[in-house]
Design an enzyme around this catalytic site. Structure first.
Site, PDB file in Angstrom:
ATOM      1  CG  HIS A  60      -1.899   0.681   1.143  1.00 38.96           C
ATOM      2  ND1 HIS A  60      -2.421   1.838   2.062  1.00 38.96           N
ATOM      3  CD2 HIS A  60      -2.909   1.734  -0.067  1.00 38.96           C
ATOM      4  CE1 HIS A  60      -2.609   3.216   2.568  1.00 38.96           C
ATOM      5  NE2 HIS A  60      -3.032   2.879   0.695  1.00 38.96           N
ATOM      6  CD  GLU A  63      -2.759   2.728  -3.857  1.00 41.77           C
ATOM      7  OE1 GLU A  63      -3.248   4.062  -3.354  1.00 41.77           O
ATOM      8  OE2 GLU A  63      -3.280   1.580  -2.808  1.00 41.77           O
ATOM      9  CG  HIS A  64       0.155   6.355  -0.430  1.00 40.23           C
ATOM     10  ND1 HIS A  64      -0.945   7.250  -0.642  1.00 40.23           N
ATOM     11  CD2 HIS A  64      -1.176   4.889  -0.519  1.00 40.23           C
ATOM     12  CE1 HIS A  64      -2.145   6.981   0.019  1.00 40.23           C
ATOM     13  NE2 HIS A  64      -1.695   5.667   0.036  1.00 40.23           N
ATOM     14  CD  GLU A 142      -5.444   5.028   2.682  1.00 38.56           C
ATOM     15  OE1 GLU A 142      -6.286   4.647   2.848  1.00 38.56           O
ATOM     16  OE2 GLU A 142      -4.751   5.926   2.694  1.00 38.56           O
TER      17      GLU A 142
END
Length: 445
Positions: A60, A63-64, A142
């Site tokens: 994840h 992904e950023h 997040e």
């Protein structure tokens, strides 16, 4: 082009062709001139199931990082170029894959392909300590906003950890833990990219108002020179017994607006006929306001303000049937649980009625049509079936397999799996007594 494989199949007039570049990149094209737009979708065969203990959240986090700049596109340039051209974009991470996607005016498809190729081929040139720290903080924020600081926010994480034993590749969720996010180093990120972000570990789908020959030429032009990488290890085995063999349970006392009963049932792997039967079972039981659980708990007993039952499809491990019931004020969870078990036992004994089967199949057919009816949805489905099942053509005929399932098969899968000894249970008890008449709040997962 190297080895090229082309095939066509369709449902409702939809078609797709498959190709493969010499470096292993799989390419799926689906021509559709209904509107002057096109979608570019790129799936990498990497998700949280590929992570190791102590380094959760890397998929994840990456992904950023993919939006943080590459060799020829600096900083926030990927967003600026796509949105400046009238397009939209994003990326998501799951247990089983990471995807990136753009929807563009048809004449801007080449720009999206160039951008995706630039970061696949050259992200490491821009990945430094500053970008690493920047995106690490974004991901931690997040986590706070979507998980740690909202009502029921950690339910998905808690139930997953209960449903899959310690050491299982699906035991942790893609968001990762704060400790592991803090522990990740720049070299960890670089090694992760080298291992997984290679053309032979990816599928790209382009769907919409395209010239397939020209589009394929652009894919070859921008992606063809990116070198392959052979260092990827297969994900750890996610196989488990068909049922849990007992009930796992956790009580959570938090500041939530209402008591809640949540449960995860172990169900068949995605891609099987039994999984489609389970999807139909859960749709009859908890798929909307016409479902059995909604009618029983919300409408008849008025003991709950919301009741849903849905399927989390997983290919590399048993899928999960996800039960979520929020109680009415003053109602105790054991009463809700007894009513749920009564409805599940009745369904396992009797199966769905003819009307319920027709309604559930129509509902799943409509959801399938909704996904394939947009260029972005169709591109995502083509990538999904290519990555997880090796054949994008299966996306175009998925509804036929659902419509072929019988009521007896639905009854059988319910009887085998929707039992108290095959679930992980999470009970939420408010730290302060909920006030009568409170409106239910939904928390995103």
């Amino acid at each position: 082009m190297g080895h090229t494989a082309t095939a066509q199949a369709g449902s409702g007039g939809l078609t797709a062709t498959e190709h493969r570049l010499a470096n292993g990149l799989r390419v799926v094209l689906s021509e559709d001139h209904l509107t002057p737009v096109a979608a570019v979708c790129l799936w990498y065969d990497v998700g949280s199931r590929h992570e190791v203990k102590g380094r959760t959240g890397l998929a994840h986090l990456f992904e950023h990082l993919m939006f943080q700049g590459s060799h020829q596109v600096h900083g926030n340039g990927h967003f600026e170029l796509v949105q400046g051209a009238g397009g939209s974009l994003n990326g998501t991470t799951s247990f089983e894959r990471t995807n990136y996607f753009e929807t563009m005016p048809a004449h801007q498809v080449e720009l999206a392909l160039w951008l995706e190729a630039d970061r696949m081929g050259s992200l490491l040139a821009a990945l430094d300590e500053q970008s690493m720290e920047n995106q690490r903080d974004v991901v931690k924020n997040e986590r706070r906003q979507r998980y740690d600081n909202v009502p029921y926010g950690t339910a998905f994480e808690k139930l997953t950890a209960l449903a899959y034993p310690e050491g299982h590749p699906y035991h942790h969720t893609p968001i990762g833990s704060m400790a592991d996010l803090d522990a990740a180093t720049l070299e960890d990120a670089r090694n992760f990219f080298r291992t997984y972000y290679a053309p032979n570990n990816a599928v790209i789908a382009v769907v919409g108002d395209i010239d397939p020959e020209q589009t394929l030429a652009w894919v070859e032009k921008y992606f063809g020179s990116i070198p392959t990488h052979d260092g990827k290890q297969p994900p750890r085995d996610g196989a488990l017994p068909d049922t849990m063999g007992g009930q796992l349970r956790e009580v959570v006392e938090e500041d939530v607006p209402a008591r809640a009963l949540m449960a995860a049932y172990r169900l068949p792997h995605d891609g099987t006929r039994e999984s489609d039967a389970a999807d139909l079972a859960l749709t009859v039981l908890g798929g909307g306001e016409s479902s059995r659980l909604h009618n029983r708990l919300v409408r008849r007993d008025q003991s709950a303000v919301a009741a849903g039952f849905g399927l989390l499809r997983l290919a590399g491990a048993p899928s999960l049937g996800w039960l979520d019931v929020k109680t009415s004020a003053g109602v105790d969870v054991p009463d809700i649980e007894a009513a749920v078990d009564e409805e599940l036992a009745r369904f396992a004994e009797e199966g769905p009625t003819e009307e319920e089967m027709e309604r559930a199949q129509a509902q799943l057919e409509r959801e399938w049509l909704d996904r394939l009816g947009t260029v972005a949805g169709r591109a995502d489905e083509l990538c999904r079936y290519a990555v997880l099942f090796g054949d994008p053509q299966l996306a175009l005929t998925a509804v036929d397999r659902v419509l072929d399932v019988t009521a007896e098969e639905v009854k059988a899968v319910a009887a085998a799996t929707l039992r108290p000894d095959n679930r992980a249970v999470l009970v939420y008890e408010p730290t302060a007594a909920p006030e009568a008449g409170n409106e239910e709040e939904e928390a995103g997962q």
